[in-house]
Scaffold this motif. Structure first.
Motif, PDB file in Angstrom:
ATOM      1  N   THR B  56     -27.608   2.214  18.309  1.00 50.70           N
ATOM      2  CA  THR B  56     -27.400   2.436  19.737  1.00 50.70           C
ATOM      3  C   THR B  56     -27.311   3.923  20.014  1.00 50.70           C
ATOM      4  O   THR B  56     -26.675   4.667  19.254  1.00 50.70           O
ATOM      5  CB  THR B  56     -26.078   1.788  20.194  1.00 50.70           C
ATOM      6  OG1 THR B  56     -25.070   2.142  19.261  1.00 50.70           O
ATOM      7  CG2 THR B  56     -26.191   0.291  20.287  1.00 50.70           C
ATOM      8  N   GLN B 158     -14.995  -3.745  21.532  1.00 46.87           N
ATOM      9  CA  GLN B 158     -15.958  -4.750  21.107  1.00 46.87           C
ATOM     10  C   GLN B 158     -16.913  -4.903  22.276  1.00 46.87           C
ATOM     11  O   GLN B 158     -16.517  -5.379  23.342  1.00 46.87           O
ATOM     12  CB  GLN B 158     -15.247  -6.064  20.803  1.00 46.87           C
ATOM     13  CG  GLN B 158     -16.146  -7.027  20.079  1.00 46.87           C
ATOM     14  CD  GLN B 158     -15.331  -8.042  19.275  1.00 46.87           C
ATOM     15  OE1 GLN B 158     -14.243  -8.445  19.703  1.00 46.87           O
ATOM     16  NE2 GLN B 158     -15.841  -8.456  18.136  1.00 46.87           N
ATOM     17  N   GLY B 159     -18.140  -4.446  22.089  1.00 42.43           N
ATOM     18  CA  GLY B 159     -19.076  -4.423  23.206  1.00 42.43           C
ATOM     19  C   GLY B 159     -18.509  -3.557  24.309  1.00 42.43           C
ATOM     20  O   GLY B 159     -18.110  -2.418  24.059  1.00 42.43           O
ATOM     21  N   ASP B 160     -18.397  -4.120  25.522  1.00 42.58           N
ATOM     22  CA  ASP B 160     -17.866  -3.311  26.618  1.00 42.58           C
ATOM     23  C   ASP B 160     -16.371  -3.569  26.835  1.00 42.58           C
ATOM     24  O   ASP B 160     -15.797  -3.115  27.812  1.00 42.58           O
ATOM     25  CB  ASP B 160     -18.668  -3.561  27.910  1.00 42.58           C
ATOM     26  CG  ASP B 160     -18.562  -4.996  28.394  1.00 42.58           C
ATOM     27  OD1 ASP B 160     -17.954  -5.841  27.680  1.00 42.58           O
ATOM     28  OD2 ASP B 160     -19.082  -5.286  29.485  1.00 42.58           O
TER      29      ASP B 160
END
Lengths: 324, 268
Positions: B56, B158-160
């Protein structure tokens, strides 16, 4: 006379001492109106919040049930104060908004200042009748006085900034239904573990604080015993916290609590600028340290060059004996 | 992921800090540096980037406001590993209060968002080491219309989703929020890295932009000492403490002297 809003500092409806200090200061500025954001069931009754704040001069008590607010951080409380402030302004004027200078209190003040376009003064240690606030800055090396020049003064006030003065207020209850936006509910309190009661006074409110540092070598027993003999709160330096000897909530200093007690006893603490920032404005300072070169001795009213592990227990014994 | 980390150039706390005749902080006569408490913010921003991984693309932009020398604060952030830097510098900003500071930061973040995408996280330190108000992150969140998750001692994502642990005023709390948000971290969040030699060399080639108020569309009349919503009336150096009595402990004399002193002051 204009209202002065005082945000009540409480835990589940148990009013904390800084609230009474804020009410005492509020009386200088106008008519104190206490704002209770909490479980509505705790507002009334002989032991309720209203009875408590009345005794310290609250003419009005805004009661805002926190059922829809409780699980969220800061933002909803700022919206509540914004709405009460608007109502007070429309009624008979609003002289100031006083908030406890805790981490949350300061952030509520910060959001409120932007919302109602008003100046904010943080960490005040005194506020005069004409709204001049005193702050202690640069690790306590400077005293600064200032004023809010725009909007309604929002002042966050530190604990121990005034001696609470009892005076009967009307304590008229105003049930206030606030509207909370969805945007204010985006930071959630997922879990909360109340701090274990130590049976000792709260660190920031205590009249006497006994602290330990690196010199304890991790053994806080002598520090705690002296604290108990004196009826004091226990504090710690950053070195002691970083070593894992004491929880961070005990830390006195720049990144911990700032205390300003009548007596501060520093044991095995060298006195770095970061620590001084948290205790330099204490009225009387005493230190016990093995190192006679320790900078803490520059601050003290009384110092003992010696090993805290022998000096403290002996002193504690003598104090207990004297107290009978 | 886009991360903007706000940092401040402050007078060295171990130096002899002073005020100017207009009661503003002397930012020129005393050596300055990146505020120690903002190093933790840079560190956590870099850790978020590292956790996001190679796949990412995460950009960490360091942002500061201040006089010419304040560029040192974002340079240090670049040396530590930030990707880009923005220095907002304009004479009109001098003497700004929290309110104006948060305005300029918000406008700069909006420009960064317009130029290279909205930030997912606006990272801040817990407070500056000079004014030490600790209110700018909350003001910034209010201005940007973002939730705030502040004073974190442990940050997990965790993620957003963001979860932090913090030492609240009366409880230890876990706070959760969804990006985008304003996140502030304490000195408990983990030791900040030192710039490596490689990092110092690499920093010289990283983009560093200097913006004026005009670039941000902020009117000079909205900031600075004259526009402040608070005024400092007076600054006084605290009188030095008069030298106290120091005794050497010999065979228990220290404890007795200490007890006598406490009794003489009516603490017993």
């Amino acid at each position: 006379m204009s209202e002065v809003l005082v945000l009540i500092d409480h835990v589940d409806g148990a009013v904390r001492k800084p609230t009474y200090e804020l009410l005492t200061i509020a009386k200088r500025l106008g008519e104190p109106s206490a704002v209770f954001i909490g479980p509505a069931a705790r507002a009334g009754g002989a032991d309720g919040v209203t009875e408590k704040v009345k005794q310290y001069g609250a003419e009005k008590v805004y009661v805002v049930d926190d059922a829809q607010i409780k699980g969220y951080l800061v933002a909803p409380k700022a919206e509540v104060l914004q709405q009460i402030a608007a109502q007070a302004l429309g009624n008979g004027g609003l002289a100031a908004i006083l908030i406890p200078s805790s981490a949350e209190g300061k952030e509520i003040g910060a959001r409120l200042a932007i919302k109602i376009e008003s100046g904010l003064i943080t960490d005040a240690v005194d506020v005069t009748a004409d709204g001049v606030a005193t702050q202690s800055v640069f690790a306590g090396n400077f005293t600064l006085t200032g004023k809010v020049t725009k909007g309604t003064p929002i002042i966050t006030v530190k604990p121990n900034s005034a001696a609470p003065e009892e005076s009967a207020g009307a304590g008229a209850v105003v049930e206030f239904a606030a509207t909370i936006s969805d945007a204010a509910k985006k930071a959630q309190i997922v879990a909360s573990q109340p701090r274990q009661a130590t049976g000792r006074p709260e660190l920031t409110e205590a009249a006497i604080v006994v602290s330990g540092g690196r010199g304890t070598g991790g053994n806080f027993e002598p520090v705690e015993a002296l604290a108990d003999a004196l009826g004091a709160a226990v504090g710690a330096s950053r070195a002691a916290v970083d070593s894992g000897w004491m929880p961070h909530s005990f830390q006195v200093g720049q990144t911990g609590k700032t205390v300003s007690p009548q007596l501060y006893v520093a044991n095995g603490i060298s006195g770095a600028i970061q620590h001084r920032a948290g205790m330099q404005t204490s009225k009387t300072i005493v230190a016990v340290n093995k190192d006679e070169e320790a900078p803490i001795f520059e601050l003290v009213d009384f110092g003992v060059v010696g090993d805290l592990h022998t000096v403290l227990p002996a002193a504690t014994e003598q104090i207990v004996k004297r107290k009978g | 992921m886009n991360i903007v980390v706000c940092v401040k150039y402050v007078p060295d706390a171990t130096a002899d800090r002073q005020f100017e005749s207009d009661n503003t902080v002397d930012r020129v006569g005393v050596d300055g540096l990146l505020s120690e408490l903002d190093e933790y913010a840079v560190e956590q921003a870099l850790q978020l980037k590292e956790k996001a991984g190679e796949g990412t693309e995460t950009v960490v932009t360091a942002l500061t406001i201040g006089p010419e020398k304040a560029v040192d604060a974002v340079r240090k952030a670049l040396q530590m590993g930030a990707d880009k830097a923005v220095h907002v510098s304009d004479e009109a900003i001098a003497g700004s209060d929290y309110v104006a500071t948060s305005l300029v930061l918000a406008k700069a973040i909006e420009k960064i968002a317009a130029d290279s995408g909205s930030p997912d996280v606006v990272m801040c330190g817990m407070a500056s080491t000079d004014a030490s108000g600790g209110v700018v992150p909350a003001m910034l969140a209010e201005r940007l219309g973002l939730p705030q998750v502040t004073l974190a001692s442990v940050v997990e994502t965790q993620g957003d989703q963001v979860r932090v642990k913090r030492d609240g005023d009366t409880a230890t709390e876990v706070i959760g929020g969804t990006m985008p948000l304003v996140l502030s971290v304490t000195d408990q969040s983990g030791e900040a890295r030192y710039p490596s030699f490689k990092g110092i060399m690499a920093a010289k080639k990283k983009p560093l932009e200097t913006w004026s108020l005009g670039d941000l569309g902020v009117d000079a009349g909205q900031v600075g000492l004259a526009a402040a919503w608070t005024t400092v009336e007076d600054t006084t150096a605290r009188p030095p403490r008069t030298a106290g009595e120091i005794v050497k402990d010999e065979d228990g004399s220290g404890a007795t002297a200490l007890t006598e002193f406490l009794a003489s002051k009516k603490f017993i």
